[in-house]
Write a protein that holds these residues in place. Sequence first.
Motif, PDB file in Angstrom:
ATOM      1  N   LEU A   1       7.106   4.952  -1.358  1.00 24.85           N
ATOM      2  CA  LEU A   1       5.898   4.921  -0.463  1.00 24.85           C
ATOM      3  C   LEU A   1       5.025   5.737  -0.716  1.00 24.85           C
ATOM      4  O   LEU A   1       3.317   5.648  -0.093  1.00 24.85           O
ATOM      5  CB  LEU A   1       6.363   4.823   1.146  1.00 24.85           C
ATOM      6  CG  LEU A   1       6.922   3.437   1.450  1.00 24.85           C
ATOM      7  CD1 LEU A   1       7.016   3.689   3.258  1.00 24.85           C
ATOM      8  CD2 LEU A   1       5.989   2.191   1.402  1.00 24.85           C
TER       9      LEU A   1
ATOM     10  N   PRO B   1       0.898  -1.274   0.069  1.00 23.57           N
ATOM     11  CA  PRO B   1      -0.021   0.112  -0.249  1.00 23.57           C
ATOM     12  C   PRO B   1       0.900   1.344   0.000  1.00 23.57           C
ATOM     13  O   PRO B   1       1.905   1.251   0.404  1.00 23.57           O
ATOM     14  CB  PRO B   1      -0.787  -0.204   1.198  1.00 23.57           C
ATOM     15  CG  PRO B   1      -0.319  -1.102   2.109  1.00 23.57           C
ATOM     16  CD  PRO B   1       0.722  -2.077   1.219  1.00 23.57           C
ATOM     17  N   THR B   2       0.240   2.394  -0.438  1.00 23.66           N
ATOM     18  CA  THR B   2       1.073   3.627  -0.028  1.00 23.66           C
ATOM     19  C   THR B   2       0.962   4.033   1.244  1.00 23.66           C
ATOM     20  O   THR B   2       0.235   3.535   2.123  1.00 23.66           O
ATOM     21  CB  THR B   2       0.187   4.882  -1.016  1.00 23.66           C
ATOM     22  OG1 THR B   2      -1.039   4.611  -0.663  1.00 23.66           O
ATOM     23  CG2 THR B   2       0.411   4.472  -2.553  1.00 23.66           C
ATOM     24  N   TYR B   3       1.863   4.939   1.355  1.00 25.72           N
ATOM     25  CA  TYR B   3       1.697   5.364   2.917  1.00 25.72           C
ATOM     26  C   TYR B   3       0.818   6.770   3.039  1.00 25.72           C
ATOM     27  O   TYR B   3       1.471   7.760   2.304  1.00 25.72           O
ATOM     28  CB  TYR B   3       3.060   5.609   3.488  1.00 25.72           C
ATOM     29  CG  TYR B   3       3.139   6.322   4.873  1.00 25.72           C
ATOM     30  CD1 TYR B   3       2.583   5.828   5.933  1.00 25.72           C
ATOM     31  CD2 TYR B   3       3.688   7.631   4.970  1.00 25.72           C
ATOM     32  CE1 TYR B   3       2.574   6.396   7.241  1.00 25.72           C
ATOM     33  CE2 TYR B   3       3.800   8.394   6.522  1.00 25.72           C
ATOM     34  CZ  TYR B   3       2.966   7.697   7.212  1.00 25.72           C
ATOM     35  OH  TYR B   3       3.092   8.270   8.610  1.00 25.72           O
ATOM     36  N   ASP B   4      -0.248   6.765   3.498  1.00 24.91           N
ATOM     37  CA  ASP B   4      -1.025   7.839   3.500  1.00 24.91           C
ATOM     38  C   ASP B   4      -0.971   8.728   4.510  1.00 24.91           C
ATOM     39  O   ASP B   4      -1.593   8.480   5.867  1.00 24.91           O
ATOM     40  CB  ASP B   4      -2.460   7.642   3.078  1.00 24.91           C
ATOM     41  CG  ASP B   4      -2.648   6.896   1.795  1.00 24.91           C
ATOM     42  OD1 ASP B   4      -1.989   7.103   0.895  1.00 24.91           O
ATOM     43  OD2 ASP B   4      -3.467   6.000   1.699  1.00 24.91           O
ATOM     44  N   LEU B   5      -0.047   9.775   4.695  1.00 28.58           N
ATOM     45  CA  LEU B   5       0.397  10.501   5.867  1.00 28.58           C
ATOM     46  C   LEU B   5      -0.766  11.338   6.254  1.00 28.58           C
ATOM     47  O   LEU B   5      -1.026  11.436   7.626  1.00 28.58           O
ATOM     48  CB  LEU B   5       1.487  11.372   5.470  1.00 28.58           C
ATOM     49  CG  LEU B   5       1.949  12.492   6.537  1.00 28.58           C
ATOM     50  CD1 LEU B   5       3.030  11.764   7.395  1.00 28.58           C
ATOM     51  CD2 LEU B   5       2.734  13.643   5.931  1.00 28.58           C
TER      52      LEU B   5
ATOM     53  N   TYR C   1       4.946  12.594   0.529  1.00 27.52           N
ATOM     54  CA  TYR C   1       3.939  11.626   1.014  1.00 27.52           C
ATOM     55  C   TYR C   1       2.491  12.483   0.455  1.00 27.52           C
ATOM     56  O   TYR C   1       1.645  11.864   0.084  1.00 27.52           O
ATOM     57  CB  TYR C   1       3.906  11.379   2.355  1.00 27.52           C
ATOM     58  CG  TYR C   1       4.790  10.315   2.818  1.00 27.52           C
ATOM     59  CD1 TYR C   1       4.913   9.073   2.197  1.00 27.52           C
ATOM     60  CD2 TYR C   1       5.756  10.558   3.575  1.00 27.52           C
ATOM     61  CE1 TYR C   1       5.883   8.100   2.177  1.00 27.52           C
ATOM     62  CE2 TYR C   1       6.767   9.921   3.905  1.00 27.52           C
ATOM     63  CZ  TYR C   1       6.759   8.542   3.203  1.00 27.52           C
ATOM     64  OH  TYR C   1       7.982   7.569   3.665  1.00 27.52           O
TER      65      TYR C   1
END
Lengths: 506, 506
Positions: A364, A30-34, A322
Amino acid sequence: MPRTAHRRRDRRNSHTSEPSTITGVRREIPTYDLMRAEGLELIEAHSERLLSEIGVKFIDDPEALRLWRDAGADVAGDRVRFPPGLLHSLLKTAPKLFHQHARNPARTIELGGNNVVFAPAYGMPFVSDLDNGRRYGTIRDFENLTKLVYASPWLHHSGGTTCEPTDLPVNKRHLDMVYAHLKWSDKPFMGSVTAPERAADSIEMARIVFGRDFVEKNCVIMGNINMNSPLVFDHAMSGAIRTYAAAGQCPVIVPFVLGGATAPVSMIAAVTQAYSEVLVGCALAQLVRPGAPVIFGNFVTSVDLRSGSPSFGTPESALASYVAGQLARRVGLPVRCSGAFTSSKLPDAQAMMESVTALHASVLSGANFVLQSAGWLEGALTLSYEKLVMDADYLGAMHRFLKGLPVEEDAFAMDAFSEVGPGGHFFGCAHTMRNYETAFYEAELSDTQAFETWSDQGGTDMARRANRKWKEQLRTYEPPLLDEGIDDGLRDFMARKKEQLPDNWH
Amino acid sequence: MPRTAHRRRDRRNSHTSEPSTITGVRREIPTYDLMRAEGLELIEAHSERLLSEIGVKFIDDPEALRLWRDAGADVAGDRVRFPPGLLHSLLKTAPKLFHQHARNPARTIELGGNNVVFAPAYGMPFVSDLDNGRRYGTIRDFENLTKLVYASPWLHHSGGTTCEPTDLPVNKRHLDMVYAHLKWSDKPFMGSVTAPERAADSIEMARIVFGRDFVEKNCVIMGNINMNSPLVFDHAMSGAIRTYAAAGQCPVIVPFVLGGATAPVSMIAAVTQAYSEVLVGCALAQLVRPGAPVIFGNFVTSVDLRSGSPSFGTPESALASYVAGQLARRVGLPVRCSGAFTSSKLPDAQAMMESVTALHASVLSGANFVLQSAGWLEGALTLSYEKLVMDADYLGAMHRFLKGLPVEEDAFAMDAFSEVGPGGHFFGCAHTMRNYETAFYEAELSDTQAFETWSDQGGTDMARRANRKWKEQLRTYEPPLLDEGIDDGLRDFMARKKEQLPDNWH
């Protein structure tokens, strides 16, 4: 399809040393969703204010101003203000996913979605290596670097101005660069953007290789458009966007946002500005040709307020990456994000500390196109031969990282636990023998040996091992095949173009 | 409260050079959740199988076996098998959040939740610096390193066996190490674990400083328990767990999991094994004293199958860190995760490339206690003075990273955009002047200067700048205050203990 660019392949197939083909890598993690949705909505709302109240300048480009006026923007002098919603509405025609074709079809890449494409550093006036130090780049360096990028399985794209060939006239060197990408590599590449006519030349050379009809219908070349942040497009940049888009080719729209210099000192404001600028550039491409492929670029870092110079691989810029990734996904465009950035002048600890920080955030954040992913030193002033191969090795690790940890039953190795039991050793067990060859990424330039062995072998640091590696790669390099007729066509075109104009050296 | 340990502070407060107090940092950004719930549930299910079918050995520790038998485990010889659900049920008494008190109350840390605590490298037999190269560590090195850790605002914890003082007898050096932590620092620290009686000595010395009653009710010391993976606790390790837990002090339970050697070659299996082992160690502490603080440790990497040595900072171990963080949160225990790991023998590009890879994963995995976060080289064999200060500088960047990007109105800098407009410069605008001092983390050892300036100043690499920095820090070091009576008490205890036993050198 490219007609004949790769025609001779079959004949010589048995004795080519062509590098293995990896056309990008698919992100399976998954992407890192800050940032939460409310934060992203605030950025979008402030961006609408910025675009409608402050607006953007287009310098010396009446055609761009005409396009904006016709589209319903508020044009006053060279300043364009955008009614809320206009840009998002224009961007609906931009493709979420598209291919950039390579002259070797096996190297064609897909941009957008979960695809990740790594491309080398771009735009460096200097080159350096451990033997000769730092000096201005030449066309010989450019060819060497193109060959090294071709040789790496982890770089999917040949890049563009990997270094500036400063020994060639400013107004003609784009011809030699495009030729080098087409001659010494068969990976996808980028053309010139420094003037609309040079962009046009680049596209024309692509037409010689791919065929006019094919280029009309397919993306075969990109142009990397660095904006004049804050909030300005000069005529070279907006002209290059128009030229690429009109030909159905892909401009990569990249703000040049340095918090504290070309943007406010707050990262949130810098991200908001970059977001606004990139929307304008991508929408301009759609005005020129609805459906033209575009890439949402991101380049946000800060200046070191002690030295006044840009700093790279900072925590602030990682955070910005991000958020940029999240914003791009909300717009639905393929995204370019930060590469192996550093301020260091050497391929040392600082260089990799900063580069890995920036690159991890890029990967990411969900980046689709990672330009500047190998070779960068000194805030984009120097292309290091050693860092190029060090970064490329690390990109191999990122390929592994992007695959995540699959949870199929064999991966749990229950048979190994039964076989080995408490206190045992897994080195020779059946599960290990079955899986060891593909279990781990082997970083070629990372030394894991015992101190004594390492010391006996010379006690080298990573930069020294990288020095050996690029020399070996140049020694064993073999060019990909290029049809002689096409090669002649490219040379004829270059010769004609060079005759038409006097040399210009600045 | 610690009675008098810090008693003299007030008197000298005006002219101490005590480093600024930062007691951990709170993570204000989300964790990166790599794996979906179904994957985590599969790991938990396979762990139950591993624990109930294969089980764990406790070597030469009849007391541990008795505790397990009484708790309902299946004990056959020295092998213990755990009925499904038993360990999770025992772990309900373990605190989710607790404090480790420092002798300076201003440096007391909180473990668990969103807290992140950085501690230096642990367990290195060798030390190195650029001037003298690699050699066995001594108590003089140990003291120096304790002082350097004290001097860094980014290291919240003094660590434990930062290097082995190999010039002291094996059975007595723990006394000198604990004394050094208490004398030359006032940050929280770790005691000995190499034998139960050494653990007891360490705790006894803490009692001299903090007072017996205070220690009975509060955590003031930790012990880092490295398991004998796969699936074995020897009597030193299980004895140390029992000793710390019985005293209400905190064992950190850390599997030693190297995929392909002490664990299967698949990272998912290695993670499952590590998870299983750590549950056993943490539950044993709860059997000894329900409510004893414990930390869920994680140490999962792989062997380089070319050299047979462990490799660090790999993509596989970064993935494992993310999953370990998720598993620990599901159990509800404070988690220790990977630090600034590398296989490199030098503070070079490889060292920081690998360290940043491991550290980023640790920070984003939600680690609460990051042991090994500064100084590590050569797969835990060497503590580098230069790398210690390089890593500490990077931990400062991680402090900034963990704060995320707040989205309050001033951060959007709308006044700056109005003031500067398209094509302007933000360097001197009001918003910049208002915010520049706190806008960016300034990495002290990263050079961002122009090439010419950098070159004129010696053209140093980061390691050379770090060399200057640690020498400067030792030169300007001033010890924290320690009550003379307590100091005498500690010295008396050490002298008595040393007299009781003959020196043992292996």
